[in-house]
Write an enzyme that holds these catalytic residues in place. Structure first.
Site, PDB file in Angstrom:
ATOM      1  N   LYS A 113       0.702  -1.121  -0.194  1.00  0.00           N
ATOM      2  CA  LYS A 113       0.153   0.031  -0.300  1.00  0.00           C
ATOM      3  C   LYS A 113       0.838   1.236   0.088  1.00  0.00           C
ATOM      4  O   LYS A 113       0.381   2.280  -0.672  1.00  0.00           O
ATOM      5  CB  LYS A 113      -0.800  -0.023   1.245  1.00  0.00           C
ATOM      6  CG  LYS A 113      -2.032  -1.050   1.193  1.00  0.00           C
ATOM      7  CD  LYS A 113      -3.150  -0.852   2.277  1.00  0.00           C
ATOM      8  CE  LYS A 113      -4.045  -1.976   2.525  1.00  0.00           C
ATOM      9  NZ  LYS A 113      -5.007  -2.140   3.433  1.00  0.00           N
ATOM     10  N   LYS A 200      -4.827 -10.906  -6.412  1.00  0.00           N
ATOM     11  CA  LYS A 200      -6.012 -11.181  -5.762  1.00  0.00           C
ATOM     12  C   LYS A 200      -7.234 -10.247  -6.135  1.00  0.00           C
ATOM     13  O   LYS A 200      -6.873  -8.956  -6.555  1.00  0.00           O
ATOM     14  CB  LYS A 200      -5.657 -10.672  -4.267  1.00  0.00           C
ATOM     15  CG  LYS A 200      -6.435 -10.779  -3.185  1.00  0.00           C
ATOM     16  CD  LYS A 200      -5.956 -10.191  -1.710  1.00  0.00           C
ATOM     17  CE  LYS A 200      -6.123  -8.706  -1.797  1.00  0.00           C
ATOM     18  NZ  LYS A 200      -5.942  -8.188  -0.399  1.00  0.00           N
ATOM     19  N   LYS A 203     -10.581  -4.416  -3.526  1.00  0.00           N
ATOM     20  CA  LYS A 203     -11.528  -3.193  -3.702  1.00  0.00           C
ATOM     21  C   LYS A 203     -10.732  -2.370  -4.438  1.00  0.00           C
ATOM     22  O   LYS A 203     -11.437  -1.256  -4.955  1.00  0.00           O
ATOM     23  CB  LYS A 203     -11.853  -2.854  -2.218  1.00  0.00           C
ATOM     24  CG  LYS A 203     -12.966  -3.854  -1.818  1.00  0.00           C
ATOM     25  CD  LYS A 203     -13.341  -3.147  -0.277  1.00  0.00           C
ATOM     26  CE  LYS A 203     -13.792  -4.269   0.681  1.00  0.00           C
ATOM     27  NZ  LYS A 203     -13.075  -3.767   1.889  1.00  0.00           N
TER      28      LYS A 203
HETATM   29  P1  TYM Z   1     -10.788  -5.886   3.967  1.00  0.00           P
HETATM   30  O1  TYM Z   1     -11.709  -5.179   4.097  1.00  0.00           O
HETATM   31  O2  TYM Z   1      -9.493  -5.582   3.254  1.00  0.00           O
HETATM   32  O3  TYM Z   1     -11.095  -7.382   3.723  1.00  0.00           O
HETATM   33  C1  TYM Z   1     -11.931  -8.103   4.234  1.00  0.00           C
HETATM   34  C2  TYM Z   1     -11.935  -9.776   4.502  1.00  0.00           C
HETATM   35  O4  TYM Z   1     -11.990 -10.381   3.118  1.00  0.00           O
HETATM   36  C3  TYM Z   1     -10.874 -10.946   3.067  1.00  0.00           C
HETATM   37  N1  TYM Z   1     -10.491 -10.963   1.545  1.00  0.00           N
HETATM   38  C4  TYM Z   1     -10.359 -11.932   0.588  1.00  0.00           C
HETATM   39  N2  TYM Z   1     -10.638 -13.338   0.719  1.00  0.00           N
HETATM   40  C5  TYM Z   1     -10.281 -14.040  -0.266  1.00  0.00           C
HETATM   41  N3  TYM Z   1     -10.143 -13.606  -1.502  1.00  0.00           N
HETATM   42  C6  TYM Z   1      -9.767 -12.027  -1.762  1.00  0.00           C
HETATM   43  N4  TYM Z   1      -9.541 -11.793  -2.848  1.00  0.00           N
HETATM   44  C7  TYM Z   1      -9.981 -11.399  -0.674  1.00  0.00           C
HETATM   45  N5  TYM Z   1      -9.902  -9.998  -0.353  1.00  0.00           N
HETATM   46  C8  TYM Z   1     -10.265  -9.663   0.823  1.00  0.00           C
HETATM   47  C9  TYM Z   1      -9.929 -10.359   4.026  1.00  0.00           C
HETATM   48  O5  TYM Z   1      -8.602 -11.403   4.212  1.00  0.00           O
HETATM   49  C10 TYM Z   1     -10.758 -10.107   5.171  1.00  0.00           C
HETATM   50  O6  TYM Z   1     -10.941 -11.237   6.085  1.00  0.00           O
HETATM   51  N6  TYM Z   1      -7.435  -5.963   7.514  1.00  0.00           N
HETATM   52  C11 TYM Z   1      -8.722  -6.462   7.537  1.00  0.00           C
HETATM   53  C12 TYM Z   1      -9.788  -5.779   8.339  1.00  0.00           C
HETATM   54  C13 TYM Z   1      -9.780  -5.892   9.861  1.00  0.00           C
HETATM   55  C14 TYM Z   1      -9.857  -6.976  10.289  1.00  0.00           C
HETATM   56  C15 TYM Z   1      -9.641  -6.759  11.770  1.00  0.00           C
HETATM   57  C16 TYM Z   1     -10.299  -8.577  10.119  1.00  0.00           C
HETATM   58  C17 TYM Z   1      -9.681  -5.027  10.579  1.00  0.00           C
HETATM   59  N7  TYM Z   1      -9.385  -5.351  11.857  1.00  0.00           N
HETATM   60  C18 TYM Z   1      -9.998  -7.545  12.935  1.00  0.00           C
HETATM   61  C19 TYM Z   1     -10.234  -9.409  11.212  1.00  0.00           C
HETATM   62  C20 TYM Z   1     -10.193  -8.907  12.444  1.00  0.00           C
HETATM   63  C21 TYM Z   1      -8.930  -6.435   5.859  1.00  0.00           C
HETATM   64  O7  TYM Z   1      -8.299  -7.224   5.105  1.00  0.00           O
HETATM   65  O8  TYM Z   1     -10.019  -5.970   5.456  1.00  0.00           O
END
Ligand code: TYM
Length: 341
Positions: A113, A200, A203
């Site tokens: 990032k 991957k 978003k």
């Molecule tokens: P975020 O919003 O980027 O992603 C949310 C969840 O979706 C999963 N994910 C995926 N899984 C499979 N294939 C993909 N292409 C893919 N893209 C995203 C991510 O692994 C995630 O589970 N840092 C976290 C948000 C967060 C969080 C937490 C999660 C903040 N605090 C505490 C768990 C516990 C995140 O990546 O958000």
């Protein structure tokens, strides 16, 4: 017996896509039946990169509504907004003071990032994983269901809890913070981009055709799958490193059709893309249609979503305040007799 705890979250940075749903939210829906489940919309994480204030509140509410539309049941779990519980920021500060900066500098997501932000890398972006550790550790979570991309952040949360808090500050060998385990489902942990099977689904990809969001109408799903990258091999197969797109699209189909990989491998072994793509399109549309119907009802009655979030906040607050107090006491901050935590 006390049920094991689950905590997870998604950032309100844009519409939830198939990767978020398949990799994370679908698993939460199952886990809430057997676990004490807390799910939050991590709005404080969403401001670690430049954001549009007009969109943030809207996306936060819409993400919460999508949790419910996907099957998170407020009678079985707590759904809340991260920034509504100030203990997240407070614990984050306490953890900041004991986390070595080089642990954060080596985080893969930070490096990726930071490159995209150029000169404009915020302290918050570097600190992102510590806030995430605070999210998890506040709830004494046993399990954290996430996609593969979050594995390193989970390891960091475990190291902070074990090496920096428990082993330094526990006087009687009892855990001050529970050491959480990641729950990463093998086949659904990494959904890849539709336009490049080695990246991957994300978003932040500027190409909207790279992902399908849960709110894409049927004609948009059809168009995106039609345009999805393919190859010129005969038949379709899993696990061929030369064919990441085939592996990814077959996998999405196996999961959403409910048929599983073995059946799909046989069904599609001599199929061409022209026959497969309409099948995949139908499977995607059929799986997201009920979510869209429920989402539209919820968004039309925002009072209902607000009530769910108020209730979730109350439940989350109760747990978070106890943990925060435990950590403050353990590290030697003077208590206030009047403090209500
Ligand atoms: P975020 O919003 O980027 O992603 C949310 C969840 O979706 C999963 N994910 C995926 N899984 C499979 N294939 C993909 N292409 C893919 N893209 C995203 C991510 O692994 C995630 O589970 N840092 C976290 C948000 C967060 C969080 C937490 C999660 C903040 N605090 C505490 C768990 C516990 C995140 O990546 O958000």
């Amino acid at each position: 017996m006390n049920r094991k705890r689950v905590l997870s979250g998604v950032q309100p940075t844009g519409a939830i896509h198939l990767g978020n749903w398949i990799g994370a939210i679908r698993n939460w829906v199952e886990l809430q039946k057997s676990h004490e489940t807390y799910v939050c919309v991590v709005d404080l994480h969403a401001i670690t990169i430049p954001h549009d204030p007009k969109l943030l509140a809207k996306n936060t509410l819409s993400t919460a509504a999508l949790y419910v539309a996907c099957g998170m049941n407020p009678k079985e779990c707590s759904i809340f907004i991260q920034s509504h519980i100030s203990a997240h920021s407070e614990l984050c500060w306490l953890l900041n003071c004991i986390t070595p900066i080089n642990w954060l500098e080596r985080m893969i997501q930070f490096k990726e990032k930071a490159i995209k932000q150029g000169e404009n890398v915020s302290v918050g972006l570097l600190d992102y994983p510590v806030l995430m550790a605070a999210d998890i550790l506040l709830y004494d979570a046993d399990l954290v269901p996430v996609g593969e991309d979050q594995k390193q952040h989970l390891e960091l949360a475990r190291d902070i809890a074990q090496q920096r808090i428990n082993s330094r500050f526990s006087l009687d060998n009892r855990e001050i913070l529970k050491v959480p385990k990641p729950l990463i489902m093998k086949d659904s942990a990494k959904v890849m981009s539709l336009t490049e099977g080695t990246s991957k689904m994300s978003k932040s990809d500027p190409n909207e055709n790279s992902r399908i969001t849960l709110l894409d109408p049927p004609d948009v799903v059809t168009k995106k799958i039609k345009r999805a990258k393919t190859d010129s091999y005969l038949g379709l197969e899993f696990n061929n490193p030369e064919r990441p797109e085939a592996d990814n699209l077959l996998n999405i189909y196996a999961i959403l059709s409910g048929s599983g990989r073995e059946v799909v491998a046989k069904e599609c072994s001599s199929m061409g893309w022209g026959k497969f793509k309409p099948l995949l399109t139908d499977a995607i549309i059929a799986s997201i249609e009920p979510i869209q119907t429920r989402y539209k009802e919820l968004i039309a009655d925002q009072g209902e979503v607000q009530r769910i979030l108020d209730q979730g906040k109350e439940q989350a607050q109760e747990v978070a305040d106890v943990t925060l107090k435990r950590v403050k006491t353990a590290i030697g901050l003077l208590g206030n007799a009047k403090a209500n935590y």
